[in-house]
Scaffold this motif. Structure first.
Motif, PDB file in Angstrom:
ATOM      1  N   SER A  13       0.817  -1.208   0.000  1.00  8.87           N
ATOM      2  CA  SER A  13       0.000   0.000   0.000  1.00  8.87           C
ATOM      3  C   SER A  13       0.853   1.262   0.000  1.00  8.87           C
ATOM      4  N   VAL A  14       2.012   1.197   0.639  1.00 11.43           N
ATOM      5  CA  VAL A  14       2.916   2.351   0.672  1.00 11.43           C
ATOM      6  C   VAL A  14       3.452   2.639  -0.723  1.00 11.43           C
ATOM      7  N   VAL A  15       3.889   1.596  -1.409  1.00 14.23           N
ATOM      8  CA  VAL A  15       4.441   1.770  -2.748  1.00 14.23           C
ATOM      9  C   VAL A  15       3.352   2.184  -3.734  1.00 14.23           C
ATOM     10  N   LEU A  16       2.178   1.623  -3.590  1.00  8.01           N
ATOM     11  CA  LEU A  16       1.051   2.043  -4.431  1.00  8.01           C
ATOM     12  C   LEU A  16       0.774   3.528  -4.264  1.00  8.01           C
ATOM     13  N   SER A  17       0.855   3.996  -3.040  1.00 12.50           N
ATOM     14  CA  SER A  17       0.641   5.420  -2.776  1.00 12.50           C
ATOM     15  C   SER A  17       1.734   6.256  -3.412  1.00 12.50           C
ATOM     16  N   ALA A  18       2.985   5.786  -3.327  1.00  7.93           N
ATOM     17  CA  ALA A  18       4.108   6.512  -3.940  1.00  7.93           C
ATOM     18  C   ALA A  18       3.961   6.584  -5.455  1.00  7.93           C
ATOM     19  N   HIS A  19       3.388   5.549  -6.057  1.00  5.86           N
ATOM     20  CA  HIS A  19       3.209   5.506  -7.510  1.00  5.86           C
ATOM     21  C   HIS A  19       1.978   6.278  -7.980  1.00  5.86           C
ATOM     22  N   SER A  20       1.019   6.460  -7.071  1.00  7.99           N
ATOM     23  CA  SER A  20      -0.287   6.953  -7.500  1.00  7.99           C
ATOM     24  C   SER A  20      -0.613   8.377  -7.076  1.00  7.99           C
ATOM     25  N   ASN A  21       0.102   8.919  -6.099  1.00  5.00           N
ATOM     26  CA  ASN A  21      -0.253  10.223  -5.548  1.00  5.00           C
ATOM     27  C   ASN A  21       0.900  11.205  -5.645  1.00  5.00           C
ATOM     28  N   GLU A 202      11.372  -3.426 -10.572  1.00  4.61           N
ATOM     29  CA  GLU A 202      10.946  -3.645  -9.186  1.00  4.61           C
ATOM     30  C   GLU A 202       9.679  -4.485  -9.225  1.00  4.61           C
ATOM     31  N   LYS A 203       9.353  -5.113  -8.108  1.00  9.05           N
ATOM     32  CA  LYS A 203       8.162  -5.950  -8.056  1.00  9.05           C
ATOM     33  C   LYS A 203       6.912  -5.096  -8.272  1.00  9.05           C
ATOM     34  N   ALA A 204       5.981  -5.652  -9.015  1.00  3.60           N
ATOM     35  CA  ALA A 204       4.717  -4.959  -9.255  1.00  3.60           C
ATOM     36  C   ALA A 204       3.864  -4.963  -7.994  1.00  3.60           C
ATOM     37  N   VAL A 205       3.167  -3.858  -7.772  1.00  8.65           N
ATOM     38  CA  VAL A 205       2.281  -3.760  -6.613  1.00  8.65           C
ATOM     39  C   VAL A 205       0.815  -3.634  -7.027  1.00  8.65           C
ATOM     40  N   CYS A 206       0.588  -3.406  -8.313  1.00 12.94           N
ATOM     41  CA  CYS A 206      -0.774  -3.267  -8.831  1.00 12.94           C
ATOM     42  C   CYS A 206      -1.249  -4.609  -9.392  1.00 12.94           C
ATOM     43  N   ASP A 207      -2.485  -4.979  -9.100  1.00 15.93           N
ATOM     44  CA  ASP A 207      -3.022  -6.273  -9.545  1.00 15.93           C
ATOM     45  C   ASP A 207      -3.026  -6.403 -11.064  1.00 15.93           C
ATOM     46  N   ALA A 208      -3.116  -5.272 -11.770  1.00 20.45           N
ATOM     47  CA  ALA A 208      -3.185  -5.308 -13.233  1.00 20.45           C
ATOM     48  C   ALA A 208      -1.824  -5.539 -13.884  1.00 20.45           C
ATOM     49  N   GLU A 209      -0.759  -5.502 -13.080  1.00 20.72           N
ATOM     50  CA  GLU A 209       0.597  -5.652 -13.622  1.00 20.72           C
ATOM     51  C   GLU A 209       1.130  -7.056 -13.359  1.00 20.72           C
ATOM     52  N   SER A 210       2.135  -7.440 -14.155  1.00 22.72           N
ATOM     53  CA  SER A 210       2.741  -8.760 -13.987  1.00 22.72           C
ATOM     54  C   SER A 210       3.688  -8.747 -12.791  1.00 22.72           C
ATOM     55  N   GLU A 211       4.490  -9.762 -12.661  1.00 22.18           N
ATOM     56  CA  GLU A 211       5.319  -9.929 -11.460  1.00 22.18           C
ATOM     57  C   GLU A 211       6.243  -8.740 -11.209  1.00 22.18           C
ATOM     58  N   TYR A 212       6.860  -8.215 -12.286  1.00 19.88           N
ATOM     59  CA  TYR A 212       7.750  -7.060 -12.174  1.00 19.88           C
ATOM     60  C   TYR A 212       7.294  -5.975 -13.151  1.00 19.88           C
ATOM     61  N   ILE A 213       7.602  -4.717 -12.820  1.00 26.58           N
ATOM     62  CA  ILE A 213       7.373  -3.629 -13.771  1.00 26.58           C
ATOM     63  C   ILE A 213       8.714  -3.246 -14.397  1.00 26.58           C
ATOM     64  N   PRO A 214       8.687  -2.659 -15.601  1.00 20.31           N
ATOM     65  CA  PRO A 214       9.926  -2.244 -16.266  1.00 20.31           C
ATOM     66  C   PRO A 214      10.363  -0.851 -15.830  1.00 20.31           C
ATOM     67  N   GLY A 215      11.586  -0.500 -16.223  1.00 19.14           N
ATOM     68  CA  GLY A 215      12.120   0.833 -15.973  1.00 19.14           C
ATOM     69  C   GLY A 215      13.268   1.101 -16.919  1.00 19.14           C
ATOM     70  N   ALA A 216      13.864   2.268 -16.799  1.00 22.97           N
ATOM     71  CA  ALA A 216      14.948   2.634 -17.711  1.00 22.97           C
ATOM     72  C   ALA A 216      15.956   3.541 -17.027  1.00 22.97           C
ATOM     73  N   VAL A 217      17.221   3.400 -17.454  1.00 21.80           N
ATOM     74  CA  VAL A 217      18.325   4.255 -17.007  1.00 21.80           C
ATOM     75  C   VAL A 217      18.852   5.007 -18.217  1.00 21.80           C
ATOM     76  N   TYR A 218      18.960   6.325 -18.107  1.00 23.80           N
ATOM     77  CA  TYR A 218      19.449   7.177 -19.193  1.00 23.80           C
ATOM     78  C   TYR A 218      20.744   7.857 -18.744  1.00 23.80           C
ATOM     79  N   LEU A 219      21.778   7.737 -19.552  1.00 23.64           N
ATOM     80  CA  LEU A 219      23.066   8.359 -19.230  1.00 23.64           C
ATOM     81  C   LEU A 219      23.486   9.279 -20.361  1.00 23.64           C
ATOM     82  N   TYR A 220      23.747  10.541 -20.013  1.00 26.45           N
ATOM     83  CA  TYR A 220      24.183  11.562 -20.979  1.00 26.45           C
ATOM     84  C   TYR A 220      25.467  12.220 -20.483  1.00 26.45           C
ATOM     85  N   ARG A 221      26.221  12.747 -21.461  1.00 24.46           N
ATOM     86  CA  ARG A 221      27.439  13.491 -21.107  1.00 24.46           C
ATOM     87  C   ARG A 221      27.323  14.903 -21.674  1.00 24.46           C
TER      88      ARG A 221
END
Length: 225
Positions: A13-21, A202-221
């Motif tokens: 519930s804490v992570v859901l709140s961080a993602h949703s609010n 990271e692990k998914a916290v929403c019922d509509a998502e699969s086991e893990y959610i995706p993400g991305a790292v961007y590096l610029y110079r």
């Protein structure tokens, strides 16, 4: 003090709140003591991935490099960077309690509390060898436009590394972020070093998502001129 008996069900519930609010300082003040433990349970990979990405690309003396950690939280990203040889860290965060936890780790030479987003970064332009924002760029946290501030405080030739989530609720933000990053490259402000798309962010916290959610790292110079 952290609660050692916490489980994934407890933090969901804490992570859901961080993602949703729109999370304010009070939200993170309340989460600070359990934050590191909860993100370990969440299997959150961003801090380690950023450290690996920067370590592979960085040219120069790591122990002398000034690393600015924007929205540093408890210092997870700099803990990973320290293991890669970086030693000098400046942290910014809006949460006093998060900064207290970060201070206890003894990682940072400077820690500053400031309201990120509405307030300009309290850092002199062109002074940082590395600028990172890990976990802070999302639809519920910092505005996309802050990447221009990150560019501004980096030294010519310095590195800027940011992350974002790729799940459905953050897709629009992610697309906007990528447009701005590309526009800045077309403007000649920096060059893209790498983009790392990660399926197990990271692990998914929403019922509509699969086991893990995706993400991305961007590096610029940042361009030398």
């Amino acid at each position: 003090m952290a609660n050692s008996s916490r489980t994934f069900a407890d933090i969901r519930s804490v992570v859901l709140s961080a993602h949703s609010n729109k999370c304010d300082e009070g939200f993170y003040n309340n989460w600070a003591e359990n934050y590191d433990q909860d993100l370990e349970i969440l299997d959150y990979h961003a801090p380690l991935l950023v450290a690996e990405c920067l370590s592979s690309a960085f040219e120069g003396e790591r122990e002398k490099a000034v690393v600015l950690d924007v929205a540093c939280g408890t210092g997870l990203a700099c803990s990973s960077l320290q293991k890669k040889g970086f030693q000098y860290f400046v942290g910014l965060d809006s949460s006093a309690k998060m900064l207290e936890v970060a201070k206890r780790k003894g990682l940072y030479q400077e820690l500053k509390q400031c309201l990120l987003g509405p307030t300009a970064l309290p850092i002199k332009a062109g002074t940082c060898d590395v600028v990172i924002a890990v976990g802070a760029l999302s639809c519920t946290h910092l505005p996309v436009t802050i990447v221009r501030e990150l560019w501004q405080v980096a030294k010519p030739g310095g590195y800027v590394c940011v992350t974002t989530r790729g799940n459905e609720s953050n897709k629009e933000y992610k697309n906007h972020l990528e447009r701005i990053l590309s526009e800045m490259e077309m403007e000649g402000l920096w060059n893209r070093i790498s983009v790392m798309e990660v399926e197990r962010w990271e692990k998914a916290v929403c019922d509509a998502e699969s086991e893990y959610i995706p993400g991305a790292v961007y590096l610029y110079r940042k361009s030398e001129k």
